[in-house]
Each structure stands twice: as C-alpha cells, then as structure tokens.
Motif scaffolding. Structure first.
Motif, mmCIF file in Angstrom:
data_model
loop_
_atom_site.group_PDB
_atom_site.id
_atom_site.type_symbol
_atom_site.label_atom_id
_atom_site.label_comp_id
_atom_site.label_asym_id
_atom_site.label_seq_id
_atom_site.Cartn_x
_atom_site.Cartn_y
_atom_site.Cartn_z
ATOM 1 N N GLY A 25 0.816 -1.208 0.000
ATOM 2 C CA GLY A 25 0.000 0.000 0.000
ATOM 3 C C GLY A 25 0.848 1.255 0.000
ATOM 4 O O GLY A 25 0.515 2.242 -0.666
ATOM 5 N N ALA A 26 1.960 1.231 0.745
ATOM 6 C CA ALA A 26 2.841 2.394 0.798
ATOM 7 C C ALA A 26 3.419 2.717 -0.577
ATOM 8 O O ALA A 26 3.504 3.876 -0.977
ATOM 9 N N ASN A 27 3.810 1.682 -1.307
ATOM 10 C CA ASN A 27 4.353 1.887 -2.658
ATOM 11 C C ASN A 27 3.287 2.444 -3.608
ATOM 12 O O ASN A 27 3.558 3.330 -4.418
ATOM 13 N N LEU A 28 2.075 1.909 -3.505
ATOM 14 C CA LEU A 28 0.988 2.395 -4.357
ATOM 15 C C LEU A 28 0.631 3.840 -3.994
ATOM 16 O O LEU A 28 0.352 4.658 -4.878
ATOM 17 N N PHE A 29 0.642 4.161 -2.707
ATOM 18 C CA PHE A 29 0.347 5.516 -2.264
ATOM 19 C C PHE A 29 1.376 6.490 -2.829
ATOM 20 O O PHE A 29 1.027 7.561 -3.330
ATOM 21 N N LYS A 30 2.634 6.112 -2.750
ATOM 22 C CA LYS A 30 3.698 6.972 -3.253
ATOM 23 C C LYS A 30 3.578 7.188 -4.758
ATOM 24 O O LYS A 30 3.902 8.258 -5.278
ATOM 25 N N ALA A 31 3.019 6.174 -5.450
ATOM 26 C CA ALA A 31 2.845 6.277 -6.898
ATOM 27 C C ALA A 31 1.557 7.008 -7.279
ATOM 28 O O ALA A 31 1.266 7.174 -8.463
ATOM 29 N N GLY A 32 0.794 7.433 -6.278
ATOM 30 C CA GLY A 32 -0.444 8.155 -6.560
ATOM 31 C C GLY A 32 -1.617 7.255 -6.898
ATOM 32 O O GLY A 32 -2.652 7.737 -7.359
ATOM 33 N N LYS A 33 -1.483 5.960 -6.655
ATOM 34 C CA LYS A 33 -2.580 5.019 -6.930
ATOM 35 C C LYS A 33 -3.371 4.795 -5.625
ATOM 36 O O LYS A 33 -3.311 3.743 -5.001
ATOM 37 N N TYR A 34 -4.129 5.810 -5.270
ATOM 38 C CA TYR A 34 -4.745 5.829 -3.940
ATOM 39 C C TYR A 34 -5.875 4.810 -3.782
ATOM 40 O O TYR A 34 -6.035 4.230 -2.709
ATOM 41 N N ALA A 35 -6.644 4.586 -4.834
ATOM 42 C CA ALA A 35 -7.744 3.627 -4.735
ATOM 43 C C ALA A 35 -7.212 2.217 -4.489
ATOM 44 O O ALA A 35 -7.804 1.431 -3.746
ATOM 45 N N GLU A 36 -6.089 1.885 -5.141
ATOM 46 C CA GLU A 36 -5.485 0.566 -4.921
ATOM 47 C C GLU A 36 -4.767 0.517 -3.575
ATOM 48 O O GLU A 36 -4.806 -0.496 -2.871
ATOM 49 N N ALA A 37 -4.135 1.622 -3.212
ATOM 50 C CA ALA A 37 -3.396 1.656 -1.949
ATOM 51 C C ALA A 37 -4.325 1.440 -0.768
ATOM 52 O O ALA A 37 -4.002 0.695 0.169
ATOM 53 N N ILE A 38 -5.492 2.075 -0.809
ATOM 54 C CA ILE A 38 -6.388 1.987 0.346
ATOM 55 C C ILE A 38 -6.867 0.554 0.572
ATOM 56 O O ILE A 38 -7.093 0.141 1.716
ATOM 57 N N GLU A 39 -7.010 -0.207 -0.488
ATOM 58 C CA GLU A 39 -7.414 -1.607 -0.318
ATOM 59 C C GLU A 39 -6.345 -2.388 0.429
ATOM 60 O O GLU A 39 -6.650 -3.209 1.307
ATOM 61 N N ASP A 40 -5.079 -2.144 0.092
ATOM 62 C CA ASP A 40 -3.999 -2.838 0.800
ATOM 63 C C ASP A 40 -3.905 -2.384 2.255
ATOM 64 O O ASP A 40 -3.689 -3.206 3.161
#
Length: 335
Positions: A50-65
């Motif tokens: 989730g941290a990696n996805l958040f940093k990449a701006g993929k917030y919808a995917e990050a929040i699921e993780d």
C-alpha cells in the motif's frame, strides 16, 4: 530490530510524511488476543504494498492494501494511511471521520503511537476549511434509529455534535424500522458550521416531512383540532373570501353595464339593447349569490375557528352573526 512470535508491525510513522510513507517495522498495539505470526507477516506485506501504491499516486489501490493490513493487525499507522488515501481521493468528509478515529485509537494504543495520534489530529484539522460541519439534534431519538449525513452514517454518540459533510447539497436522513424516514436538505458552504433539528413526525400531525419535533403548543388535542375542525374553518373561510371577491367583481361589472345603458338609452332601452339588459341582470344575480356565499362562508369559518380554540367550552358559548348596514358588511361574535 529483533522480532518474536508475537512481535508485530510498524513504527510510528513520521509526523507529516504524506507523499513518502514509512514502511519500517514496529510492534502492533497490544491486545488480549495478539495477532498470529501469519497475520503479522500478511499485514506487513500489505502495508508495504500500500505504501508503494500511495507513493505512486494510486490511492484507490493503496487503500485496499491498507485496509487489508489493518484487518490483520489493527495498527493506528495503517489506519492513518486509510484516512490519507481517502483525502487524496477527494473523499474529504470520510477522511475527516477516519482521521478522528485514528486520533482516538492512538490514545489507547500506547505511548509509541502518540505521534501518530497527533499527526492524525493535525491533518484532520487541516480539512476544516474544505468541508462543512453539521450538528444534527435528533428530537425524537429511538432505539435502532439510524442517522446519515450526506450518505455517511453518524454513530449515536456523535448525534448533536459536529460531523463532517461535503459542501453543497447535503441530505440528512433519519430512519427507524416501521417509520417513514425523516429527511432534510441543506446547502452548507466550505468551512461553514450548521446546526439542524430532525425528528420523526408525531402521529396525527400530518406533516409528512419528518422535520417536526413533536413539541407543538397544543399537544395531542391541538393536533386533532387542526386535522378536523380547524381545517374546516380554513376551508369555509376560504370559500367566504371567494364569495366576497365574486360579489365585488360581478357587482362592479353590473354597475358598469347599468351606467352604459343609462348613458346610451336615457330611459327604457329599445329591443335591440335587450341583450345588454339581460347581461346586466345576470351580473347582478351572480354578485348577489357571491355576497350570500361570502357571508355564510366567513361566518361558518369564524365559528369553526373559535370552536377549535375553545374546545374545552360548550359549543353554545361561541356565536357569530352577519351584520349588514347601509355602508358596511361585517361579522359580530360573542365568545
């Protein structure tokens, strides 16, 4: 850092690291039933993902993780990033709610999460200029009732307290099994605080909008009067007013017709003006009927209205009568 079979996840995250979340390990909050090593490992994996996805701006995917991680190990750190993800997705009201929960959660999770709690409060308060805060006073609280503001459910311990809403059109809805929902719409601006009252309609008040608080001056008897005698008074009064308007309009028309015939004929009119004579007579007849209807309607309306106010007295105690004079028309009543 050394880990054990019950060692868990995440250090307290750096206070303001919004775009570069930390993925360092630490211990999860202690609880009566500690997470299993498998849960700890899965939580750590999902948090890092989730941290990696958040940093990449993929917030919808990050929040699921982050949610999966939090489901395994309820760490305030992963919860903080759930709130941050919601904020970055533009769901500011929901983010405010989650930041609030993180702050409360961190207070009971141990000293090592104190910084997480302070960060959550700070980032929550930064949203204040961008959201509206709505306080709903529920005037008819019931067990099992459900209150939502802008589609977000409000816990009962938050009823009557400021709750976040997205600026613009906001529907406030109060529901309870077996009752018509009570709703109210408001349009708060960003940074605005609003307080509204909402309650279920009391039996027999006929309002149907659910916004009343059931505390009317007249109690249950007044509600019954309004639904019967009082309504009849208004209806009769309205009919009376319509009658007087008819009297005034057609009386004026009759006078105008008479004046025209008088000016044209100077006396008895010839046969070719019989149509105008008949028209004048019809106008006078309609005017007379309007006068009668007006007088009777207003008298009946006044009587019913007085009786609805004096229901505890005998009906004979109230009386109204039509008074006709050379230059006036009115009502006289004794109560």
């Amino acid at each position: 850092m050394r880990t054990t079979a019950t060692a868990a996840l995440f250090v307290a995250l750096p206070a303001l690291s919004v775009l570069e979340p930390s993925v360092a390990h630490a211990q999860a909050p202690t609880a009566a039933s500690a997470p299993s090593p498998a849960d700890v490992a899965e939580a750590k994996k999902k948090f890092e993902s989730g941290a990696n996805l958040f940093k990449a701006g993929k917030y919808a995917e990050a929040i699921e993780d982050f949610r999966t991680s939090y489901g395994k190990v309820q760490s305030p750190n992963s919860h903080l990033y759930i709130a941050r993800s919601l904020r970055e997705m533009g769901k500011l009201a929901e983010a405010y709610v989650e930041f609030d929960k993180v702050a409360a959660e961190a207070q009971t999770a141990g000293e090592k999460y104190a910084q997480t709690g302070e960060t959550a409060k700070l980032e929550r308060d930064e949203l204040n200029p961008k959201i509206a805060l709505v306080s709903v006073d529920v005037t008819t609280p019931e067990s099992g009732a459900r209150l939502t503001i802008g589609g977000i459910e409000v816990p009962q311990d938050r009823w009557g307290k400021p709750f976040p809403a997205t600026p613009g059109s906001v529907e406030i809805r109060l529901e309870s099994p077996g009752k018509p929902a009570a709703t109210q719409s408001i349009t708060p601006a960003a940074g605005e605080s609003r307080t509204v009252q909402l309650g279920f309609a009391s039996a027999g008040d006929g309002s149907g909008d659910g916004s009343g608080d059931g505390s009317g001056d007249g109690g249950s008897d007044a509600g019954k009067g309004m639904s019967g005698m009082r309504i009849g008074a208004f209806a009769a009064g309205g009919l009376g007013v319509a009658g007087f308007v008819t009297f005034a309009v057609f009386g004026s028309m009759s006078n105008a017709t008479y004046d025209d015939l008088q000016a044209a004929c100077g006396g008895p009119c010839p046969a070719d003006r019989q149509g105008d004579v008949d028209k004048g007579k019809m106008q006078q007849t309609v005017a007379n009927v309007g006068l009668i209807v007006g007088a009777v309607g207003v008298a009946a309306g006044a009587t019913l209205f007085v009786l609805s106010l004096k229901k505890d007295k005998k009906p004979e105690a109230a009386r109204t009568e039509l008074v006709v004079g050379p230059a006036h028309l009115g009502l006289r009543g004794t109560f």
